[in-house]
Design a protein around this motif. Structure first.
Motif, PDB file in Angstrom:
ATOM      1  N   ALA A   5      -8.820   2.680   6.685  1.00 32.03           N
ATOM      2  CA  ALA A   5      -9.097   2.295   5.290  1.00 32.03           C
ATOM      3  C   ALA A   5      -8.031   1.470   4.629  1.00 32.03           C
ATOM      4  N   VAL A   6      -6.848   1.730   5.184  1.00 35.56           N
ATOM      5  CA  VAL A   6      -5.671   0.805   4.673  1.00 35.56           C
ATOM      6  C   VAL A   6      -5.760  -0.516   5.335  1.00 35.56           C
ATOM      7  N   CYS A   7      -6.160  -0.635   6.625  1.00 36.02           N
ATOM      8  CA  CYS A   7      -6.048  -1.719   7.072  1.00 36.02           C
ATOM      9  C   CYS A   7      -7.412  -2.472   6.951  1.00 36.02           C
ATOM     10  N   ALA A   8      -8.452  -1.768   6.731  1.00 38.52           N
ATOM     11  CA  ALA A   8      -9.564  -2.549   6.020  1.00 38.52           C
ATOM     12  C   ALA A   8      -9.164  -3.288   4.700  1.00 38.52           C
ATOM     13  N   HIS A   9      -8.394  -2.636   3.792  1.00 35.18           N
ATOM     14  CA  HIS A   9      -8.003  -3.147   2.674  1.00 35.18           C
ATOM     15  C   HIS A   9      -7.143  -4.412   2.916  1.00 35.18           C
ATOM     16  N   LEU A  10      -6.491  -4.249   3.950  1.00 36.50           N
ATOM     17  CA  LEU A  10      -5.613  -5.464   4.327  1.00 36.50           C
ATOM     18  C   LEU A  10      -6.346  -6.745   4.720  1.00 36.50           C
ATOM     19  N   GLY A  11      -7.439  -6.772   5.180  1.00 33.11           N
ATOM     20  CA  GLY A  11      -8.478  -7.526   5.685  1.00 33.11           C
ATOM     21  C   GLY A  11      -8.513  -7.509   7.123  1.00 33.11           C
ATOM     22  N   PHE A  19      -3.682   5.088  -1.114  1.00 33.59           N
ATOM     23  CA  PHE A  19      -4.792   5.760  -0.502  1.00 33.59           C
ATOM     24  C   PHE A  19      -4.600   7.082  -0.053  1.00 33.59           C
ATOM     25  N   ALA A  67       0.717  -1.288  -0.034  1.00 33.72           N
ATOM     26  CA  ALA A  67      -0.104  -0.116   0.085  1.00 33.72           C
ATOM     27  C   ALA A  67       0.801   1.262   0.237  1.00 33.72           C
ATOM     28  N   PRO A 114      -4.781   0.968  -8.425  1.00 35.97           N
ATOM     29  CA  PRO A 114      -6.049   1.713  -7.715  1.00 35.97           C
ATOM     30  C   PRO A 114      -6.231   2.795  -6.815  1.00 35.97           C
ATOM     31  N   THR A 124      -7.799   5.180  -3.634  1.00 35.31           N
ATOM     32  CA  THR A 124      -8.905   5.626  -2.576  1.00 35.31           C
ATOM     33  C   THR A 124      -8.658   6.779  -2.082  1.00 35.31           C
ATOM     34  N   PRO A 147      -2.077  -0.611  -4.539  1.00 36.84           N
ATOM     35  CA  PRO A 147      -3.267   0.458  -4.132  1.00 36.84           C
ATOM     36  C   PRO A 147      -2.612   1.705  -3.499  1.00 36.84           C
TER      37      PRO A 147
END
Length: 392
Positions: free
Chosen positions: A252-258, A214, A178, A236, A238, A212
Motif C-alpha cells: 500500500a505504501v509503495c503503491a501510494h509512491l507510484g 498507513f 510516509a 490522510p 489508510t 500520509p
C-alpha cells in the motif's frame, strides 16, 4: 594502512562504550517527562553533522510487531523498482553491519568504521556543548545510517523506529513522505506504559503534518488514537485490512509512491531479512527472532502451515529477562515436541535462567519432564538437537 577488520572492531568497541554512560539511554521508564529532551538532543547532534539526510525522501515505520519485515519489504520494492533505497533497522541478527543496507548490500565494515571515525569529533562536541547532553548509542547509530545513505546518494530511506516512536531518534527532522504503523501490542511496557492507548500514542507520534499515514492496526482503541492524531495533523490515513499485514502494508505504501504492481510483487519476492523465519542452507533448521506474544502468535501460525513436514519439532528457546517468556512459551509449547531451554550470550542484556524457565513452564502446562531439557550454553542446545535429528 589500517587493517580493515581490526579498524572495524575498534570502531564498534568505541560505539558500544556509549551503552554504559549514565543518562544516555533515551527511554529508561523512570523520567517520561524528559523524553522530549532526548529528541532535542538527537536533533542538536544531527544539526552538528549538517543534517546530511535532509533532502532524501524518508519512510518511517513504527509498531509493536512486523515493523522490521515491513521496512525490509518497502526497501526491497523500491530497490526492485530501480531506486537507490536505504534501510536502517535494528537490532542485527549476526553482524552490526546488517543494520545499514543500501540496495541488496550491507555496509562494508571499513566504511562503517570510517563513518564512526568521522563522527567522533562531533560526538565530543555534543558532549561538551549540547544543553541536552551527548548522543546515546542508538542516536549515534541513527547518525551513521543517515550519513551512509547520503554518501550513497539514496533516493529513499526506510527508517525503522528503535522503540516507541514519538521520542525515538528516527523521529528527528526528515523529509518524510510516509508514516507507517504496523500493529500495536503490549511490549516494552516498563517504558511505554501498560495500556494499548498509551502505547498507541507513542507509536502515532511519528505522524507529521500532511504526511500520509498507513496502518494495519485493528484494535478499536488503537485506531481511535491514530485517527485523532492523524486528523490533528491533517494527515490522510489508510487502514489496510489484511491477513498478510507485513506485505500488504508495504504494498500500500509503495503503491501510494507510484510503484508499479509488477515491481511490488517482485520486490516482495526478493525481500530478505536475517532471523525472520530464516531457513538455514535449505535444511529444516529455521531461525526466528520473535520476542513478544504478538510476534510469537504470527510465528506459530507460520509453523502450523508447515507442521506436517516435521515428524518431530524441536524448539530451542531463550529470552531476555524483561520479556514475558512464559506467555510466549504457552503459545509455542502446543506445537513443540521438544523444547530445549537456553540463554543468549549478549553481556548487555539480562537473560532468563533456562532451568528456571523450564520449571516455570512445567508448573503452568502439561508437559512430560523428560520431554524437554535446559542448557546454559546455546551451542550445547544446538548440538543436542543435531544429534536427535542426525544433522551433519
Amino acid at each position: 594502512m589500517k587493517d580493515s577488520f581490526s579498524h572495524y572492531r575498534q570502531a564498534v568497541k568505541y560505539l558500544d562504550g556509549f551503552a554504559n554512560l549514565p543518562g544516555a539511554y533515551p527511554h529508561d521508564g523512570k523520567q517520561p517527562s524528559r523524553y522530549i529532551e532526548y529528541l532535542k538532543r538527537t536533533q542538536y547532534f544531527f544539526d552538528l553533522i549538517g543534517n546530511p539526510h535532509k533532502s532524501i525522501k524518508a519512510i518511517h515505520v513504527a509498531g509493536t510487531s512486523g515493523k522490521g519485515s515491513t521496512s525490509a519489504n518497502i526497501q526491497s520494492i523500491l530497490t526492485t523498482a530501480g531506486f537507490t533505497a536505504g534501510l536502517f533497522t535494528t537490532p542485527y541478527a549476526t553482524s552490526f553491519t546488517e543494520e545499514f543496507k543500501v540496495g541488496d548490500q550491507y555496509i562494508a565494515p571499513n566504511e562503517l568504521a570510517d563513518i564512526i571515525d568521522y563522527l567522533k569529533p562531533f560526538v565530543d562536541e555534543a558532549y561538551a556543548k549540547s544543553p541536552y547532553g551527548g548522543p546515546s548509542h542508538f542516536e549515534i547509530k541513527t547518525a551513521i545510517a543517515l550519513i551512509y545513505f547520503a554518501r550513497q546518494k539514496c533516493d529513499y530511506i526506510v527508517l525503522e523506529v528503535g522503540l516507541g516512536g514519538e521520542f525515538d531518534a528516527t523521529n528527528a527532522k526528515t523529509n518524510k513522505v510516509a508514516s507507517v504503523i504496523t500493529n500495536v501490542g503490549l511490549d516494552h511496557t516498563d517504558i511505554l506504559g501498560n495500556k494499548l492507548e498509551i502505547i498507541a500514542r507513542a507509536k502515532a507520534g511519528i505522524i507529521k503534518p500532511k504526511v500520509p499515514v498507513f496502518t494495519t492496526a485493528k484494535d478499536s482503541k488503537v485506531l481511535e488514537v491514530i485517527y485523532k492524531i492523524a486528523n490533528k495533523n491533517k494527515a490522510p490515513l489508510t487502514v489496510v485490512n489484511s491477513t498478510n499485514p507485513n506485505q500488504d502494508l508495504a504494498s500500500a505504501v509503495c503503491a501510494h509512491l507510484g510503484i508499479d504492481k509488477k515491481d511490488i510483487q517482485r520486490g516482495l519476492k526478493n525481500m530478505f531479512i536475517p532471523a525472520r523465519f530464516e531457513r538455514i542452507l535449505k535444511t529444516d533448521i529455521i531461525i526466528d527472532g520473535a520476542h513478544n506474544p504478538d510476534k510469537i502468535k504470527y510465528l506459530v501460525e507460520k509453523i502450523k502451515k508447515e507442521k506436517e513436514k516435521y515428524n518431530h519439532l524441536t524448539l530451542i528457546f531463550g529470552a531476555a529477562q524483561d520479556k514475558p517468556a512464559i506467555k510466549m512459551l504457552e503459545l509455542l509449547h502446543p506445537i513443540a515436541d521438544e523444547i530445549l531451554f537456553t540463554k543468549f550470550s549478549n553481556p548487555f542484556r539480562k537473560a532468563w535462567n533456562p532451568h528456571e524457565l523450564m520449571k516455570k513452564l512445567h508448573k503452568k502446562v502439561n508437559r512430560k519432564k523428560n520431554q524437554d531439557a535446559a542448557f546454559l550454553d546455546p551451542i550445547d542446545a544446538l548440538y543436542d538437537s543435531f544429534l536427535y535429528h542426525q544433522v551433519g
